[in-house]
Design a protein around this motif. Structure first.
Motif, PDB file in Angstrom:
ATOM      1  N   LYS A  68       0.841  -1.209   0.000  1.00 50.99           N
ATOM      2  CA  LYS A  68       0.000   0.000   0.000  1.00 50.99           C
ATOM      3  C   LYS A  68       0.870   1.251   0.000  1.00 50.99           C
ATOM      4  CE  LYS A  68      -3.976  -2.055   2.368  1.00 50.99           C
ATOM      5  NZ  LYS A  68      -4.810  -2.040   3.602  1.00 50.99           N
ATOM      6  N   LEU A  69       1.975   1.209   0.739  1.00 52.16           N
ATOM      7  CA  LEU A  69       2.892   2.340   0.777  1.00 52.16           C
ATOM      8  C   LEU A  69       3.422   2.640  -0.630  1.00 52.16           C
ATOM      9  CD1 LEU A  69       5.697   3.102   3.309  1.00 52.16           C
ATOM     10  CD2 LEU A  69       6.283   2.959   0.907  1.00 52.16           C
ATOM     11  N   LEU A  70       3.884   1.598  -1.326  1.00 50.62           N
ATOM     12  CA  LEU A  70       4.433   1.794  -2.667  1.00 50.62           C
ATOM     13  C   LEU A  70       3.379   2.354  -3.612  1.00 50.62           C
ATOM     14  CD1 LEU A  70       6.521  -1.491  -3.020  1.00 50.62           C
ATOM     15  CD2 LEU A  70       7.366   0.789  -2.465  1.00 50.62           C
ATOM     16  N   LYS A  71       2.176   1.808  -3.548  1.00 49.47           N
ATOM     17  CA  LYS A  71       1.094   2.250  -4.436  1.00 49.47           C
ATOM     18  C   LYS A  71       0.695   3.696  -4.143  1.00 49.47           C
ATOM     19  CE  LYS A  71      -3.695   1.123  -5.680  1.00 49.47           C
ATOM     20  NZ  LYS A  71      -3.467   1.141  -7.145  1.00 49.47           N
ATOM     21  N   THR A  72       0.707   4.080  -2.854  1.00 48.82           N
ATOM     22  CA  THR A  72       0.297   5.433  -2.455  1.00 48.82           C
ATOM     23  C   THR A  72       1.350   6.472  -2.812  1.00 48.82           C
ATOM     24  OG1 THR A  72      -0.974   4.509  -0.608  1.00 48.82           O
ATOM     25  CG2 THR A  72      -0.439   6.848  -0.499  1.00 48.82           C
ATOM     26  N   VAL A  73       2.630   6.109  -2.693  1.00 49.22           N
ATOM     27  CA  VAL A  73       3.709   7.093  -2.825  1.00 49.22           C
ATOM     28  C   VAL A  73       4.156   7.283  -4.270  1.00 49.22           C
ATOM     29  CG1 VAL A  73       6.111   7.572  -2.201  1.00 49.22           C
ATOM     30  CG2 VAL A  73       4.523   6.732  -0.473  1.00 49.22           C
ATOM     31  N   PHE A  74       4.300   6.194  -5.023  1.00 42.12           N
ATOM     32  CA  PHE A  74       4.933   6.281  -6.340  1.00 42.12           C
ATOM     33  C   PHE A  74       3.884   6.307  -7.459  1.00 42.12           C
ATOM     34  CE2 PHE A  74       8.084   4.260  -3.563  1.00 42.12           C
ATOM     35  CZ  PHE A  74       9.129   5.154  -3.719  1.00 42.12           C
ATOM     36  N   VAL A  75       4.023   7.288  -8.351  1.00 44.70           N
ATOM     37  CA  VAL A  75       3.053   7.475  -9.437  1.00 44.70           C
ATOM     38  C   VAL A  75       3.029   6.285 -10.374  1.00 44.70           C
ATOM     39  CG1 VAL A  75       2.507   8.919 -11.439  1.00 44.70           C
ATOM     40  CG2 VAL A  75       3.260   9.985  -9.317  1.00 44.70           C
ATOM     41  N   SER A  76       4.179   5.689 -10.670  1.00 47.80           N
ATOM     42  CA  SER A  76       4.249   4.588 -11.636  1.00 47.80           C
ATOM     43  C   SER A  76       3.518   3.331 -11.162  1.00 47.80           C
ATOM     44  CB  SER A  76       5.713   4.243 -11.929  1.00 47.80           C
ATOM     45  OG  SER A  76       6.364   3.797 -10.745  1.00 47.80           O
ATOM     46  N   LEU A  77       3.223   3.237  -9.872  1.00 48.83           N
ATOM     47  CA  LEU A  77       2.517   2.063  -9.340  1.00 48.83           C
ATOM     48  C   LEU A  77       1.058   2.365  -9.020  1.00 48.83           C
ATOM     49  CD1 LEU A  77       5.242   0.709  -6.865  1.00 48.83           C
ATOM     50  CD2 LEU A  77       4.815   0.023  -9.224  1.00 48.83           C
ATOM     51  N   ASP A  78       0.602   3.543  -9.403  1.00 51.48           N
ATOM     52  CA  ASP A  78      -0.743   3.980  -9.036  1.00 51.48           C
ATOM     53  C   ASP A  78      -1.819   3.076  -9.643  1.00 51.48           C
ATOM     54  OD1 ASP A  78      -2.516   5.869  -7.760  1.00 51.48           O
ATOM     55  OD2 ASP A  78      -3.019   6.553  -9.773  1.00 51.48           O
ATOM     56  N   ASP A  79      -1.595   2.555 -10.855  1.00 48.81           N
ATOM     57  CA  ASP A  79      -2.609   1.744 -11.537  1.00 48.81           C
ATOM     58  C   ASP A  79      -2.451   0.249 -11.266  1.00 48.81           C
ATOM     59  OD1 ASP A  79      -3.703   4.022 -12.655  1.00 48.81           O
ATOM     60  OD2 ASP A  79      -2.375   3.945 -14.405  1.00 48.81           O
ATOM     61  N   ILE A  80      -1.507  -0.139 -10.436  1.00 53.56           N
ATOM     62  CA  ILE A  80      -1.275  -1.559 -10.134  1.00 53.56           C
ATOM     63  C   ILE A  80      -1.895  -1.860  -8.768  1.00 53.56           C
ATOM     64  CG2 ILE A  80       0.469  -3.353  -9.817  1.00 53.56           C
ATOM     65  CD1 ILE A  80       2.353  -1.705 -11.529  1.00 53.56           C
ATOM     66  N   ASP A  81      -2.660  -2.958  -8.691  1.00 50.14           N
ATOM     67  CA  ASP A  81      -3.336  -3.265  -7.432  1.00 50.14           C
ATOM     68  C   ASP A  81      -2.346  -3.796  -6.397  1.00 50.14           C
ATOM     69  OD1 ASP A  81      -3.480  -6.400  -7.410  1.00 50.14           O
ATOM     70  OD2 ASP A  81      -4.121  -5.809  -9.424  1.00 50.14           O
ATOM     71  N   VAL A  82      -2.755  -3.746  -5.140  1.00 54.33           N
ATOM     72  CA  VAL A  82      -1.883  -4.095  -4.012  1.00 54.33           C
ATOM     73  C   VAL A  82      -1.423  -5.544  -4.080  1.00 54.33           C
ATOM     74  CG1 VAL A  82      -1.809  -4.354  -1.496  1.00 54.33           C
ATOM     75  CG2 VAL A  82      -2.860  -2.331  -2.506  1.00 54.33           C
ATOM     76  N   ASP A  83      -2.290  -6.462  -4.436  1.00 59.45           N
ATOM     77  CA  ASP A  83      -1.919  -7.882  -4.481  1.00 59.45           C
ATOM     78  C   ASP A  83      -0.840  -8.143  -5.528  1.00 59.45           C
ATOM     79  OD1 ASP A  83      -3.675  -8.527  -2.468  1.00 59.45           O
ATOM     80  OD2 ASP A  83      -5.328  -8.996  -3.832  1.00 59.45           O
ATOM     81  N   THR A  84      -0.944  -7.465  -6.667  1.00 60.16           N
ATOM     82  CA  THR A  84       0.068  -7.633  -7.715  1.00 60.16           C
ATOM     83  C   THR A  84       1.419  -7.100  -7.252  1.00 60.16           C
ATOM     84  OG1 THR A  84      -1.621  -7.419  -9.440  1.00 60.16           O
ATOM     85  CG2 THR A  84       0.673  -7.078 -10.094  1.00 60.16           C
ATOM     86  N   ILE A  85       1.407  -5.943  -6.597  1.00 59.35           N
ATOM     87  CA  ILE A  85       2.660  -5.380  -6.065  1.00 59.35           C
ATOM     88  C   ILE A  85       3.277  -6.350  -5.062  1.00 59.35           C
ATOM     89  CG2 ILE A  85       3.645  -3.523  -4.666  1.00 59.35           C
ATOM     90  CD1 ILE A  85       1.551  -1.662  -5.884  1.00 59.35           C
ATOM     91  N   LYS A  86       2.456  -6.884  -4.184  1.00 62.16           N
ATOM     92  CA  LYS A  86       2.949  -7.820  -3.168  1.00 62.16           C
ATOM     93  C   LYS A  86       3.591  -9.052  -3.807  1.00 62.16           C
ATOM     94  CE  LYS A  86       1.343 -10.932   0.451  1.00 62.16           C
ATOM     95  NZ  LYS A  86       0.169 -11.480   1.167  1.00 62.16           N
ATOM     96  N   SER A  87       3.003  -9.556  -4.877  1.00 64.68           N
ATOM     97  CA  SER A  87       3.507 -10.788  -5.508  1.00 64.68           C
ATOM     98  C   SER A  87       4.835 -10.576  -6.236  1.00 64.68           C
ATOM     99  CB  SER A  87       2.460 -11.324  -6.495  1.00 64.68           C
ATOM    100  OG  SER A  87       2.261 -10.421  -7.567  1.00 64.68           O
ATOM    101  N   HIS A  88       5.199  -9.312  -6.515  1.00 63.85           N
ATOM    102  CA  HIS A  88       6.426  -9.046  -7.265  1.00 63.85           C
ATOM    103  C   HIS A  88       7.527  -8.403  -6.414  1.00 63.85           C
ATOM    104  CE1 HIS A  88       4.787 -10.138 -11.167  1.00 63.85           C
ATOM    105  NE2 HIS A  88       3.721  -9.389 -10.925  1.00 63.85           N
ATOM    106  N   LEU A  89       7.346  -8.320  -5.089  1.00 67.24           N
ATOM    107  CA  LEU A  89       8.298  -7.606  -4.242  1.00 67.24           C
ATOM    108  C   LEU A  89       9.718  -8.158  -4.338  1.00 67.24           C
ATOM    109  CD1 LEU A  89       6.238  -6.950  -0.973  1.00 67.24           C
ATOM    110  CD2 LEU A  89       6.859  -5.324  -2.753  1.00 67.24           C
ATOM    111  N   LYS A  90       9.860  -9.478  -4.531  1.00 68.82           N
ATOM    112  CA  LYS A  90      11.205 -10.068  -4.532  1.00 68.82           C
ATOM    113  C   LYS A  90      11.550 -10.697  -5.883  1.00 68.82           C
ATOM    114  CE  LYS A  90      14.257 -12.323  -1.175  1.00 68.82           C
ATOM    115  NZ  LYS A  90      14.367 -13.247  -0.022  1.00 68.82           N
TER     116      LYS A  90
END
Length: 259
Positions: A221-243
């Protein structure tokens, strides 16, 4: 009857008896000097009430008195330890004599410190517990501050070349809020130069790993809230790609942010 209540009754009756005896002695002394009965009775009640008042004051300020005594004893011990160190090493007999004197004095101090009533011991234990809690809270706060500072320093090192000063301050503020598990303002919009989403994912994983056991959903949620390039990506997708691909990108997976 509860044994504890019986002890209190015995203590208070004893104190009252001592106060009455003090008042009686004062009354007899006044009569012996030629005073009248009426004034003698006033003297009796005055001395009795004053004695009870003195006892109450001693009980109320018992903690302060005990702390003062402990400070005096500690100061005395420190001064005697300094005295031993100041004795020349070649004057062995004098040094032994000083040590024996201190041992004898400390023995008498230890006997003086033995509480006369259980209430004194309970008061001392409670005071020690409060002191321990205060020290532990200070140590915990210091550790948390050091941990947050390490994360802030890491963030500045990673983003200094790729964002403006204002954006870098916003990222650091978001990290501070994240460490306290507080809400991050939604108006934060940081644009990065040369950094890919993979770099941001790696940064998010490193921050999450540093502040574990906060859940990965929160750092996503932090990444999605702060960075513009991740604004259109949902939280679950971001979580699955962290590593993803930990060795690639400008920002790589880092197990310890203090290195």
């Amino acid at each position: 009857m509860n044994l504890k209540y019986f002890e209190y009754i015995v203590i208070y009756l004893s104190v009252l008896l001592v106060c009455v005896v003090a008042g009686t002695l004062a009354r007899l002394s006044f009569l012996h000097k030629g005073g009248d009965e009426y004034t003698a009775n006033i003297v009796f009640w005055s001395i009795t009430a004053f004695s009870v008042l003195i006892y109450g004051i001693i009980i109320l300020f018992l903690d302060v008195i005990l702390v003062g005594i402990k400070k005096f004893i500690q100061k005395r011990k420190n001064s005697k330890n300094t005295l031993i160190k100041s004795v020349p090493a070649n004057n062995l007999d004098e040094k032994i004599e000083v040590q024996e004197t201190i041992i004898n004095d400390n023995t008498s101090i230890l006997f003086d410190e033995v509480p006369k009533e259980n209430t004194l011991g309970q008061t001392s234990v409670l005071a020690n517990l409060e002191s321990i809690r205060e020290v532990q809270l200070q140590e915990k706060q210091q550790i948390e501050n050091q941990k947050l500072q390490a994360a802030i320093d890491y963030t500045r090192n990673q983003f200094a070349l790729y964002v403006t000063d204002e954006s870098l301050a916003a990222i650091c503020n978001a990290i501070s809020l994240y460490s306290k598990q507080e809400e991050i303002p939604h108006h934060t919009s940081v644009m990065t130069k040369e950094l890919s989403n993979l770099d941001l994912y790696h940064f998010g994983w490193n921050i999450w790993n540093h502040f574990k056991p906060i859940k990965q959903e929160q750092v996503s949620k932090l990444l999605k809230t702060v960075f513009v390039s991740l604004d259109d990506i949902d939280v679950d997708t971001i979580k699955s790609h962290l590593k993803d691909e930990p060795k690639k990108g400008i920002i790589k997976i880092q197990e310890n942010l203090t290195y």
